[in-house]
Write a protein that holds these residues in place. Structure first.
Motif, mmCIF file in Angstrom:
data_model
loop_
_atom_site.group_PDB
_atom_site.id
_atom_site.type_symbol
_atom_site.label_atom_id
_atom_site.label_comp_id
_atom_site.label_asym_id
_atom_site.label_seq_id
_atom_site.Cartn_x
_atom_site.Cartn_y
_atom_site.Cartn_z
ATOM 1 N N LEU A 20 45.043 58.995 69.356
ATOM 2 C CA LEU A 20 44.552 58.704 68.546
ATOM 3 C C LEU A 20 45.127 57.809 67.583
ATOM 4 N N LEU A 21 46.728 57.896 67.730
ATOM 5 C CA LEU A 21 48.300 57.220 67.010
ATOM 6 C C LEU A 21 47.981 56.035 66.172
ATOM 7 N N PRO A 22 47.077 55.002 67.355
ATOM 8 C CA PRO A 22 46.818 54.067 66.498
ATOM 9 C C PRO A 22 45.350 54.033 65.411
ATOM 10 N N LEU A 23 45.011 55.280 65.172
ATOM 11 C CA LEU A 23 43.909 55.727 64.239
ATOM 12 C C LEU A 23 44.677 55.262 62.753
ATOM 13 N N VAL A 24 45.945 55.905 62.590
ATOM 14 C CA VAL A 24 46.425 56.793 62.109
ATOM 15 C C VAL A 24 47.823 55.640 61.361
ATOM 16 N N SER A 25 48.421 55.106 62.199
ATOM 17 C CA SER A 25 49.119 54.078 61.753
ATOM 18 C C SER A 25 48.755 53.232 62.446
ATOM 19 N N ASP A 26 49.026 51.767 61.836
ATOM 20 C CA ASP A 26 49.155 50.362 62.520
ATOM 21 C C ASP A 26 50.857 49.521 61.857
ATOM 22 N N SER A 27 51.468 50.562 62.061
ATOM 23 C CA SER A 27 52.540 50.176 61.976
ATOM 24 C C SER A 27 53.458 49.140 63.340
ATOM 25 N N SER A 28 53.577 47.981 63.534
ATOM 26 C CA SER A 28 54.386 47.167 64.176
ATOM 27 C C SER A 28 55.452 48.156 64.971
ATOM 28 N N TYR A 29 56.040 48.175 64.332
ATOM 29 C CA TYR A 29 57.048 48.918 64.626
ATOM 30 C C TYR A 29 57.239 50.698 65.480
ATOM 31 N N VAL A 30 56.280 51.836 64.503
ATOM 32 C CA VAL A 30 55.749 52.487 65.535
ATOM 33 C C VAL A 30 54.928 52.022 67.069
ATOM 34 N N ASP A 156 46.968 40.974 69.945
ATOM 35 C CA ASP A 156 46.397 41.027 68.060
ATOM 36 C C ASP A 156 46.222 42.333 67.701
ATOM 37 N N HIS A 157 46.120 42.657 66.762
ATOM 38 C CA HIS A 157 46.037 44.109 65.944
ATOM 39 C C HIS A 157 47.186 44.123 66.270
ATOM 40 N N GLN A 158 48.495 44.316 66.698
ATOM 41 C CA GLN A 158 49.564 44.934 67.069
ATOM 42 C C GLN A 158 49.674 45.205 68.684
ATOM 43 N N ASN A 159 49.368 44.214 68.685
ATOM 44 C CA ASN A 159 49.597 44.629 70.670
ATOM 45 C C ASN A 159 48.427 46.151 71.099
#
Length: 336
Positions: A20-30, A156-159
């Motif tokens: 679920l992490l990608p649904l919570v944060s779309d930060s490229s660094y995270v 794509d989409h922040q890897n």
């Protein structure tokens, strides 16, 4: 839910949080830190098969990772094969390398295994430097083709594609390690580690078991190296260096050697702590080193032992006293 063990619930929650992490944060660094932590977790879990369960000080394990990375890079960049062939190429190259490095150490013990396996890693390093046309020499391979499905690139989409690919690799490697070490073969590996003389006297073939566990440890290590090279689009000779070995060994010691979930926990915690102190520069490694020493001082089996101790303490916590029954008076006699 009442029939499930707390450990099972914690493991399921761990993977659910990662899904679920990608649904919570779309930060490229995270996203980048998460991918690196997951790939490190796969790599050190595989190393744990030989170092933790087999008790063999295989310091050439990082060479399997680097060989997988270079195999994928050379095949897809130099020879223009499909990037999807990079993963099986990395696995095959790493497994072959594990056989090559295992043969000289089949009958060796202790420091001699360390010297031979580390020498193998340095031999690979020199080959990479000298074969500039294939490996790029000291500059390494760059612009390795990324994975893609049709028009969708894994970058794509922040890897996003690489994140879930790494997560699938972690799930498969964890299941593989758990099934392997709970099998009869896994018990044979542990028996050789604990009492080699007794195990061999009972008919256990030392050379065959050691060769098989080396090959098993190289499977997901090679796949991780290939995926890492395709994610970063580069393969560097630094992967053969002692600094990289030290990094992986620190993760393994921090989490707990000889356990399934210890290396995963160590890789995740080490990566997150290291990134949180990036402002300290090189000084962060001194802080992390002190942290590892303190943890191992009180919990020699690492963080996983600390969590187990907390779980046992919670399990022994006494139940609260029962509330007074409404059908009894203050003296405890039944109410008429």
């Amino acid at each position: 839910m009442g029939a499930l063990k707390p450990a099972t619930i914690a493991k399921a929650a761990f993977f659910a949080a990662l899904i679920l992490l990608p649904l919570v944060s779309d930060s490229s660094y995270v996203r980048h830190v998460s991918i690196v932590a997951i790939l490190y977790a796969v790599m050190v879990s595989s190393w744990n098969l030989t170092l933790g369960y087999a008790g063999v000080f295989n310091f050439g394990h990082m060479a399997f990772f680097a060989i997988g990375a270079y195999a994928a890079g050379i095949l897809t960049k130099v020879y223009d094969f499909s990037p999807w062939l990079g993963l099986p190429a990395g696995i095959a190259a790493a497994v072959i390398a594990s056989v090559v490095v295992c043969i000289p150490v089949l009958r060796l013990k202790g420091i001699y295994v360390v010297l031979v396996t580390f020498a193998f890693s340095q031999l690979c390093f020199q080959i990479v430097l000298n074969q500039r046309d294939l490996t790029g020499g000291s500059f390494g391979l760059v612009q390795i083709p990324p994975l893609s499905i049709g028009d969708f690139s894994f970058r794509d989409h922040q890897n996003l594609g690489y994140y879930y690919a790494a997560l699938v690799l972690l799930a498969l490697s964890t299941l593989f390690c758990a099934r392997l070490m709970r099998s009869d073969f896994g018990r044979t590996v542990v028996a050789l580690r604990d009492n080699e003389a007794y195990a061999t006297s009972r008919g256990v073939a030392l050379a065959r078991v050691r060769l098989m566990i080396f090959m098993a440890s190289a499977i997901f290590t090679g796949a991780t190296g290939a995926l890492y090279a395709q994610y970063t689009r580069s393969a560097s000779p630094d992967m053969f260096g002692f600094a990289f070995i030290t990094l992986a060994l620190s993760m393994l010691l921090l989490g707990g050697i000889g356990t399934i979930w210890g290396p995963i926990l160590g890789a995740v915690v080490f990566t997150l702590v290291s990134e949180s102190m990036v402002g300290l520069g090189p000084g962060r490694y001194l802080v992390i080193a002190v942290m590892i020493v303190v943890i191992l001082r009180f919990f020699p089996r690492g963080l996983i032992a600390a969590l187990e101790a907390v779980g046992r303490r919670l399990a022994r916590r006494p139940d609260p006293p029962p509330a007074p029954s409404a059908s009894r008076d203050a003296a405890g006699s039944p109410v008429a």
